[in-house]
Scaffold this active site. Structure first.
Site, PDB file in Angstrom:
ATOM      1  N   ASN A  89       8.823  43.222  30.774  1.00  0.00           N
ATOM      2  CA  ASN A  89       8.427  44.077  31.705  1.00  0.00           C
ATOM      3  C   ASN A  89       9.489  43.825  32.966  1.00  0.00           C
ATOM      4  O   ASN A  89      10.404  43.641  32.725  1.00  0.00           O
ATOM      5  CB  ASN A  89       7.379  43.059  32.861  1.00  0.00           C
ATOM      6  CG  ASN A  89       6.012  42.396  31.983  1.00  0.00           C
ATOM      7  OD1 ASN A  89       6.128  41.662  30.998  1.00  0.00           O
ATOM      8  ND2 ASN A  89       4.750  42.926  32.363  1.00  0.00           N
ATOM      9  N   GLU A 137      13.042  58.530  50.463  1.00  0.00           N
ATOM     10  CA  GLU A 137      12.293  58.341  49.841  1.00  0.00           C
ATOM     11  C   GLU A 137      10.967  59.645  49.922  1.00  0.00           C
ATOM     12  O   GLU A 137      10.274  59.916  51.065  1.00  0.00           O
ATOM     13  CB  GLU A 137      11.533  57.551  50.568  1.00  0.00           C
ATOM     14  CG  GLU A 137      10.021  56.599  49.336  1.00  0.00           C
ATOM     15  CD  GLU A 137       9.907  56.958  48.075  1.00  0.00           C
ATOM     16  OE1 GLU A 137      10.900  55.836  47.589  1.00  0.00           O
ATOM     17  OE2 GLU A 137       9.117  57.374  47.266  1.00  0.00           O
ATOM     18  N   HIS A 163       6.604  51.622  31.937  1.00  0.00           N
ATOM     19  CA  HIS A 163       7.406  51.102  31.924  1.00  0.00           C
ATOM     20  C   HIS A 163       8.994  52.151  31.422  1.00  0.00           C
ATOM     21  O   HIS A 163       9.286  52.211  30.964  1.00  0.00           O
ATOM     22  CB  HIS A 163       7.743  50.026  30.930  1.00  0.00           C
ATOM     23  CG  HIS A 163       6.825  48.642  31.556  1.00  0.00           C
ATOM     24  ND1 HIS A 163       6.663  48.071  30.693  1.00  0.00           N
ATOM     25  CD2 HIS A 163       6.554  48.378  32.786  1.00  0.00           C
ATOM     26  CE1 HIS A 163       5.669  46.414  31.132  1.00  0.00           C
ATOM     27  NE2 HIS A 163       5.197  47.195  32.543  1.00  0.00           N
ATOM     28  N   GLU A 166       1.116  41.057  27.486  1.00  0.00           N
ATOM     29  CA  GLU A 166       0.186  40.547  28.649  1.00  0.00           C
ATOM     30  C   GLU A 166      -1.119  40.912  28.678  1.00  0.00           C
ATOM     31  O   GLU A 166      -2.021  41.825  28.123  1.00  0.00           O
ATOM     32  CB  GLU A 166       0.766  41.453  30.217  1.00  0.00           C
ATOM     33  CG  GLU A 166       1.161  43.044  30.249  1.00  0.00           C
ATOM     34  CD  GLU A 166       1.354  43.751  31.796  1.00  0.00           C
ATOM     35  OE1 GLU A 166       0.224  43.915  32.089  1.00  0.00           O
ATOM     36  OE2 GLU A 166       2.290  43.625  31.597  1.00  0.00           O
ATOM     37  N   PHE A 175      11.115  44.441  35.855  1.00  0.00           N
ATOM     38  CA  PHE A 175      11.575  44.879  37.200  1.00  0.00           C
ATOM     39  C   PHE A 175      12.798  44.049  37.782  1.00  0.00           C
ATOM     40  O   PHE A 175      13.695  44.321  37.881  1.00  0.00           O
ATOM     41  CB  PHE A 175      10.523  45.628  37.885  1.00  0.00           C
ATOM     42  CG  PHE A 175      10.416  44.307  38.784  1.00  0.00           C
ATOM     43  CD1 PHE A 175      10.448  43.301  39.115  1.00  0.00           C
ATOM     44  CD2 PHE A 175       8.194  44.487  38.355  1.00  0.00           C
ATOM     45  CE1 PHE A 175       9.601  42.420  39.904  1.00  0.00           C
ATOM     46  CE2 PHE A 175       7.466  43.292  39.541  1.00  0.00           C
ATOM     47  CZ  PHE A 175       8.085  42.305  40.018  1.00  0.00           C
ATOM     48  N   GLY A 219      15.892  49.842  42.423  1.00  0.00           N
ATOM     49  CA  GLY A 219      17.252  49.847  42.193  1.00  0.00           C
ATOM     50  C   GLY A 219      17.511  50.113  43.503  1.00  0.00           C
ATOM     51  O   GLY A 219      18.902  49.893  44.288  1.00  0.00           O
TER      52      GLY A 219
END
Ligand code: FAE
Length: 544
Positions: free
Chosen positions: A519, A75, A481, A396, A521, A56
């Site tokens: 998933n 960050e 997640h 997965e 992202f 994001g």
């Protein structure tokens, strides 16, 4: 990206990557172009400020920079570009050192034991390593730490959700706009590519995935080859001995030295390449307040590589984009509300949190069905049981790159667990605490069993009970997640504007209420693209 010539694009990325390289060479914690590189203090005011440099945050930084808005990215983790004593930036899963783990003295993999032996985790020096495990009562949240956020540590699986899953997760978002515009834009900018099916079918590095697929097929289940941001051309050169090994050298959850198109090489490099974006690492944003004239002021702590706070500062901005991830963004807003600096924030804040239905488990294969001692760390097979009447499952096939034959098929199942947790602010520890009961993971386990019990029956395999510390077969006490906490349309409006504070936006996975079926992202990236496009036009007055 839109409306821009290819030569402009590659020039911009070249400039951005060069800035990243020279920052590393100079041992700097910041990346910027030109003279800003030399200035060593934070400005007291910037037009736009982005907190966190995961998906994001990276989307917001690039689109603001392209629009000509001067932007500072703060960050908390490191800029991962300086080689360690072994000449590599990141350490491997098989030989972890302090670079692996965020401010701990022992590594923290979810798969903690093998044959109940504590052979997986290692003692390490406390350091601002790249993988964090945030412990809450009954639930551990994994997240990447560093310039690039989760893209540094994740498996790179780049999956677009099915329409019905998207509609369930984000009912107010137009699916047409997502599938026609924002998913393609996100995939392009992330550098998504596909494995060659012919190579997949014969390479020893994916034997484990073919075995898992065959087992699933025997039980009547479909499987798909999943796109990824790892450069598969590079992986093939690794296999042929023509390129340095990363996916084929047991590198993944502690970072990939080669091959991975992490955000620092894509979105963030392009953002810096605009000349308008500067990234400062090892900066922890603690809270937000709003001045009477509307200026948003964040308090920032500079930390060193052992996590010690060196100094505290304030930076003001006009537009503030929070991309600190589900846990980080929610904590920041809860702290700001509960300590009275942003008292007007919504009562929905903290709600709608989920694990994306994550549950991990292993199956034991018979001796005549080996999974291979050599395993690529980049997952490419998804066992697709999304039409299961007991609930959709997308699982997965996870590598277990032990370097020796283990006869284990490992899976991370994504289920649509409807259970939701809630973050509250704990003033004693000055942090967010997740309220999640141990039995809230049960729907994930039930769904995974509905899909995989028949797989075991069809193949004579059994669940392993030696992998997660005790005798449990299903590990539902962690998530890779985390989603939710500042849900779109609840704690924010329909485009991520935080209710109760003009100029403040949420841009990360905390917008998605708990599950998206695959998933996450690509969905996080595409949603951030949609929201920032709207905000640029409607609030900042920029049209593309
Ligand atoms: P995220 O990427 O977590 O970035 C947040 C950033 O904010 C981090 O860099 C933090 O250090 C920083 N930050 C936090 N608090 C602060 C603060 N107070 N001040 C300054 N900075 C702060 O957020 N997803 C997939 O789609 N495919 C996969 O194959 C996959 N594999 C995964 C494997 C692992 C081991 C893990 C941990 C995750 C995996 N994921 C995968 C999940 C994916 O990485 C995750 O959903 C996204 O990274 C979340 O993106 P956000 O933008 O929400």
């Amino acid at each position: 990206m839109i409306g821009m010539a290819n030569s402009d694009l590659s020039r911009r990325r070249f400039l951005g990557l060069a800035a990243v390289q020279s920052a590393a060479a100079l041992g700097l914690e910041r990346i910027a172009l030109g003279s800003e590189q030399d200035s060593d203090s934070l400005p007291s005011f910037v037009p736009a400020l982005v907190v966190g440099s995961g998906y994001g945050g990276a989307v917001s930084a690039l689109r603001l920079g392209e629009a000509g808005v001067r932007t500072l990215v703060l960050e908390e983790g490191k800029l991962w570009n300086e080689p360690g004593p072994d000449g590599e930036v990141f350490c491997s899963v098989l030989d972890p050192d302090r670079r692996s783990t965020w401010l701990r003295t022992r590594t923290q993999t979810p798969l903690g034991t093998f044959l109940w032996l504590d052979v997986v985790n290692r003692d390490i020096e406390r350091f601002t390593g790249v993988l964090d495990r945030v412990e809450h009562p009954n639930m551990a949240i994994y997240q990447g730490r560093g310039v690039g956020g989760g893209s540094l540590v994740n498996g790179g699986m780049a999956v677009v959700p099915e329409r019905r899953a998207l509609r369930r997760a984000l009912p107010t978002v137009s699916p047409e706009s997502m599938y026609e515009r924002y998913f393609p834009r996100a995939r392009r900018q992330l550098g998504v590519n596909e494995i060659s099916p012919a190579w997949f079918e014969h390479t020893e590095w994916y034997r484990y995935a073919r075995v898992a697929r065959r087992h699933a097929n025997r039980a009547g289940l479909d499987s798909v080859l999943v796109p990824n941001v790892y450069d598969f051309a590079h992986m093939r050169r690794e296999a042929e001995g023509e390129a340095p090994r990363s996916a084929l050298a047991a590198e993944v959850i502690y970072g990939n030295n080669y091959g991975k198109r992490s955000l620092d090489r894509t979105y963030l490099a392009d953002a810096v390449g605009t000349g308008n974006v500067r990234i400062e690492s090892l900066r922890r944003v603690r809270s937000v307040r709003r001045e009477p004239d509307g200026t948003l002021v964040v308090s920032v702590r500079r930390i060193d590589e052992s996590g010690t706070v060196l100094e505290s500062r304030e930076v003001g901005c006009r537009w503030l984009f929070l991309g600190a991830g589900s846990n980080g963004t929610t904590e920041l807003l809860l702290r700001s509300r509960e300590t009275g600096s942003l008292p007007e924030l919504s009562e929905h804040l903290g709600q709608g949190w989920g694990t994306n239905g994550n549950v991990m488990f292993g199956r034991s294969n018979p001796l005549w069905d080996p999974t291979g001692g050599r395993q690529s760390t980049i997952p490419v097979v998804g066992i697709d049981d999304r039409n299961n009447p007991h609930g959709p499952v997308f699982a997965e096939s996870v590598p277990l790159p032990a370097g020796v034959e283990t006869f284990v098929s490992l899976h991370l199942a994504i289920t649509e667990n409807p259970e939701r947790g809630r973050f509250v602010f704990d003033s004693a520890s000055d942090s967010a605490r997740l309220l999640w009961d141990p039995d809230q993971g049960q729907p994930s386990v039930t769904a995974a069993r509905a899909t995989f019990d028949p797989v075991n029956r069809a193949n004579g395999t059994i669940y392993r009970r030696d992998l997660f510390g005790d005798t449990r077969a299903f590990e539902d006490r962690f998530t890779y997640h985390p989603l939710g906490g500042c849900v779109l349309g609840a704690a924010t409006d329909g485009h991520g504007r935080v209710r109760g504070c003009p100029g403040l936006y949420v841009t990360d996975g905390s917008l998605i209420p708990g599950a998206v079926g695959v998933n996450p992202f690509v969905t996080i990236t595409a949603l951030a693209e949609r929201n920032v496009e709207h905000v640029l036009a409607a609030d900042i007055g920029v049209r593309r």
